[in-house]
Design a protein around this motif. Sequence first.
Motif, PDB file in Angstrom:
ATOM      1  N   ASN A   1       0.846  -1.197   0.000  1.00  0.00           N
ATOM      2  CA  ASN A   1       0.000   0.000   0.000  1.00  0.00           C
ATOM      3  C   ASN A   1       0.880   1.245   0.000  1.00  0.00           C
ATOM      4  O   ASN A   1       1.666   1.464   0.931  1.00  0.00           O
ATOM      5  CB  ASN A   1      -0.905  -0.019   1.238  1.00  0.00           C
ATOM      6  CG  ASN A   1      -2.046   0.970   1.126  1.00  0.00           C
ATOM      7  OD1 ASN A   1      -1.977   1.937   0.377  1.00  0.00           O
ATOM      8  ND2 ASN A   1      -3.103   0.740   1.885  1.00  0.00           N
ATOM      9  N   LEU A   2       0.757   2.069  -1.038  1.00  0.00           N
ATOM     10  CA  LEU A   2       1.564   3.283  -1.161  1.00  0.00           C
ATOM     11  C   LEU A   2       0.796   4.531  -0.742  1.00  0.00           C
ATOM     12  O   LEU A   2       1.314   5.642  -0.859  1.00  0.00           O
ATOM     13  CB  LEU A   2       2.063   3.443  -2.602  1.00  0.00           C
ATOM     14  CG  LEU A   2       2.885   2.272  -3.153  1.00  0.00           C
ATOM     15  CD1 LEU A   2       3.285   2.543  -4.592  1.00  0.00           C
ATOM     16  CD2 LEU A   2       4.115   2.014  -2.283  1.00  0.00           C
ATOM     17  N   LYS A   3      -0.428   4.370  -0.262  1.00  0.00           N
ATOM     18  CA  LYS A   3      -1.231   5.511   0.168  1.00  0.00           C
ATOM     19  C   LYS A   3      -0.913   5.865   1.626  1.00  0.00           C
ATOM     20  O   LYS A   3      -0.158   5.163   2.302  1.00  0.00           O
ATOM     21  CB  LYS A   3      -2.722   5.184   0.042  1.00  0.00           C
ATOM     22  CG  LYS A   3      -3.170   4.817  -1.370  1.00  0.00           C
ATOM     23  CD  LYS A   3      -4.645   4.469  -1.384  1.00  0.00           C
ATOM     24  CE  LYS A   3      -5.122   4.074  -2.779  1.00  0.00           C
ATOM     25  NZ  LYS A   3      -6.567   3.745  -2.796  1.00  0.00           N
ATOM     26  N   GLU A   4      -1.526   6.962   2.107  1.00  0.00           N
ATOM     27  CA  GLU A   4      -1.434   7.272   3.527  1.00  0.00           C
ATOM     28  C   GLU A   4      -2.209   6.219   4.312  1.00  0.00           C
ATOM     29  O   GLU A   4      -3.359   5.916   3.997  1.00  0.00           O
ATOM     30  CB  GLU A   4      -2.019   8.660   3.832  1.00  0.00           C
ATOM     31  CG  GLU A   4      -1.104   9.811   3.503  1.00  0.00           C
ATOM     32  CD  GLU A   4      -1.660  11.132   4.007  1.00  0.00           C
ATOM     33  OE1 GLU A   4      -1.866  11.252   5.233  1.00  0.00           O
ATOM     34  OE2 GLU A   4      -1.904  12.027   3.180  1.00  0.00           O
ATOM     35  N   LEU A   5      -1.579   5.660   5.311  1.00  0.00           N
ATOM     36  CA  LEU A   5      -2.207   4.634   6.142  1.00  0.00           C
ATOM     37  C   LEU A   5      -2.717   5.302   7.414  1.00  0.00           C
ATOM     38  O   LEU A   5      -1.922   5.759   8.242  1.00  0.00           O
ATOM     39  CB  LEU A   5      -1.200   3.536   6.475  1.00  0.00           C
ATOM     40  CG  LEU A   5      -0.627   2.831   5.236  1.00  0.00           C
ATOM     41  CD1 LEU A   5       0.523   1.923   5.626  1.00  0.00           C
ATOM     42  CD2 LEU A   5      -1.708   2.033   4.522  1.00  0.00           C
ATOM     43  N   PRO A   6      -4.042   5.381   7.599  1.00  0.00           N
ATOM     44  CA  PRO A   6      -4.606   6.185   8.695  1.00  0.00           C
ATOM     45  C   PRO A   6      -4.717   5.421  10.011  1.00  0.00           C
ATOM     46  O   PRO A   6      -4.404   4.227  10.107  1.00  0.00           O
ATOM     47  CB  PRO A   6      -6.000   6.523   8.157  1.00  0.00           C
ATOM     48  CG  PRO A   6      -6.364   5.317   7.338  1.00  0.00           C
ATOM     49  CD  PRO A   6      -5.078   4.818   6.734  1.00  0.00           C
ATOM     50  N   ASN A   7      -5.157   6.173  11.040  1.00  0.00           N
ATOM     51  CA  ASN A   7      -5.599   5.610  12.317  1.00  0.00           C
ATOM     52  C   ASN A   7      -4.509   4.852  13.053  1.00  0.00           C
ATOM     53  O   ASN A   7      -4.760   3.817  13.675  1.00  0.00           O
ATOM     54  CB  ASN A   7      -6.816   4.706  12.105  1.00  0.00           C
ATOM     55  CG  ASN A   7      -7.631   4.535  13.374  1.00  0.00           C
ATOM     56  OD1 ASN A   7      -7.712   5.448  14.186  1.00  0.00           O
ATOM     57  ND2 ASN A   7      -8.226   3.377  13.545  1.00  0.00           N
ATOM     58  N   ASN A   8      -3.291   5.372  12.996  1.00  0.00           N
ATOM     59  CA  ASN A   8      -2.217   4.808  13.812  1.00  0.00           C
ATOM     60  C   ASN A   8      -2.211   5.569  15.138  1.00  0.00           C
ATOM     61  O   ASN A   8      -1.810   6.739  15.195  1.00  0.00           O
ATOM     62  CB  ASN A   8      -0.872   4.951  13.095  1.00  0.00           C
ATOM     63  CG  ASN A   8      -0.843   4.205  11.785  1.00  0.00           C
ATOM     64  OD1 ASN A   8      -0.681   2.993  11.751  1.00  0.00           O
ATOM     65  ND2 ASN A   8      -1.004   4.919  10.678  1.00  0.00           N
ATOM     66  N   ARG A   9      -2.645   4.929  16.203  1.00  0.00           N
ATOM     67  CA  ARG A   9      -2.881   5.611  17.469  1.00  0.00           C
ATOM     68  C   ARG A   9      -1.622   5.656  18.338  1.00  0.00           C
ATOM     69  O   ARG A   9      -0.755   4.790  18.238  1.00  0.00           O
ATOM     70  CB  ARG A   9      -4.005   4.915  18.234  1.00  0.00           C
ATOM     71  CG  ARG A   9      -5.331   4.887  17.462  1.00  0.00           C
ATOM     72  CD  ARG A   9      -6.409   4.165  18.238  1.00  0.00           C
ATOM     73  NE  ARG A   9      -7.640   4.091  17.466  1.00  0.00           N
ATOM     74  CZ  ARG A   9      -8.575   5.029  17.465  1.00  0.00           C
ATOM     75  NH1 ARG A   9      -8.413   6.116  18.228  1.00  0.00           N
ATOM     76  NH2 ARG A   9      -9.669   4.907  16.739  1.00  0.00           N
ATOM     77  N   PHE A  10      -1.567   6.688  19.182  1.00  0.00           N
ATOM     78  CA  PHE A  10      -0.502   6.783  20.178  1.00  0.00           C
ATOM     79  C   PHE A  10      -1.073   7.480  21.411  1.00  0.00           C
ATOM     80  O   PHE A  10      -2.097   8.155  21.347  1.00  0.00           O
ATOM     81  CB  PHE A  10       0.711   7.551  19.644  1.00  0.00           C
ATOM     82  CG  PHE A  10       0.446   8.999  19.350  1.00  0.00           C
ATOM     83  CD1 PHE A  10       0.579   9.965  20.340  1.00  0.00           C
ATOM     84  CD2 PHE A  10       0.067   9.403  18.083  1.00  0.00           C
ATOM     85  CE1 PHE A  10       0.331  11.301  20.069  1.00  0.00           C
ATOM     86  CE2 PHE A  10      -0.186  10.744  17.800  1.00  0.00           C
ATOM     87  CZ  PHE A  10      -0.052  11.691  18.803  1.00  0.00           C
TER      88      PHE A  10
END
Length: 406
Positions: free
Chosen positions: A136-145
Motif C-alpha cells: 500500500n503506497l497511500k497514507e495509512l490512517p488511524n495509527n494511534r498513540f
Amino acid sequence: MGFIKAFAGALGGTLADQWKDFLAPPTNLAPTAALFPAVAQGQNAGRGSNTKGSANIITNGSRFVVPEGYGLLTFQDGALTGFVAEPGGYLFTSDDQNSQSIFADNGFLSPLIKTTWERFKFGGQPGSQQLGFYVNLKELPNNRFGTQSEIYWDDAYLGAQVGAVTRGTYTLRIVDPILFVKQFVPLTYLGASAKVFDFSDLDNDAASQLFTEVVGSLAAAFSSYTNDPDKGNRITRIQSDSVGFAQSLAGAVEEGYQWTSYRGLSIVKVALAAIEYDEDTRALLSDVKKADALAGARGNSFLQQAAARGIQAAGENPGGAGGGANMAILGMGMNAAGGAMAGLQQPVVPLQQVPAQAAPVATAAPVAAPAAEDPVAKLTQLKAMLDQGLITQADYDAAKAKVLGF
C-alpha cells in the motif's frame, strides 16, 4: 506406493499449473493494511477451472492487476525479483522450469515431461517458490498513540519545563517498499501462507514496536516544535497544525530510530486529540496569558480606562472622602503613566544614623502643609483627557468645580 503417489502428484500439479493465472489483491482489506499477498482468481462468477494450481508457483504468462495507489513485489525462492509502482495490468514471465506452460508457447516436452520429472525429485511438489505481494503506497490512517504518564520538555514560550499527557493519531506512508520489506517486515508476512500486515493489528509485534518508538519521540517532537521560531513558539498552535507538528515528530523519530533511512517509513500528518498539562504547567500558562493580555498597547489602554473610571467616580462624589480618594488614585495613575512615581518616595535613613534621644518628646512635631496645586496645570490636564474621550463633559465639569473651589 510411494513412487506412484509421488509421480501422480508431480503430474497432477504440473497439469494444473499449465493454466495461466489472473492475480489481484484480496477483497475486504482494512484501510490500514500495508502488505498482503496477491490472490489467484481461480473462478469468477462460477466460471473457471484453474482451482488446483500450486500455491507458490506463478505460471509463465500469468497476469497481475496493480490498482491505483499500490505497488507489486515479486519473489523467487525468498529473493526479491521485481517491483512495479505504476497502476495497470502486467504480464508475468519466468525462465524457471516450474513456471513453464504449454499455453505460454513453451512447447510440449519441457512444460510436461521435464517439469514433472523435476517435481518428482521433490516428492511431487515444486522445487521452487514464486510469490507476489501488494504494498500500500497511500497514507495509512488511524495509527494511534498515547502516553500513560506526563512527558516533559523545555518550552520557549513559557520559558520553563512543561509536562503533559497527550494522545492522538498519525498517518503513515511507505516511501520505500523495497527497504520496508527487506529491513522491517517479519518473515511471517512474506511466506506462502502469509497474513496481511496491518499496522493497527494488536498482534502485529512490528507495528507495536512502531507505537513504542513514537511515544518515545513525543517529548523531543514537542520540544522541537515549541522552540522553533518559525512556528511562533506557541504551544497552543500544535493542535491546529497537523502538518507542522508531523514534521517535528517525523524528525524526532528519524533521529532516534531511522524510520525513513532504514525502514522506508515516514509520518505524514498528526492529529492531537488532547493535551492535558500537569498542575504546575496550567498555573504557569494562566499567569503568562494574563501577562500577555496586559502587555504593550493593551496595557496602556487598560491604564487609561482605569484613570477615566477614577475621574468619573470623583465627579460623582466631589466633596466626600471617597471623591478625594478617587482623585488621589487618579493622580497616582497619571504620575505612573508620566514616569513621575519615583518622586513620591522619601529617602530612608538607616537606623544607626538616627541620633538617640534622652527622653520622648511630649509634643507632636508640626505637620507641614501640602504644597498648593497649580489649578491651571490641573485644568489643562483635565481638558486634554476630555479631548481624548477619556472622561465625559459631566466628569470634566465636576472636576473643574473641585479644582476652582466652587
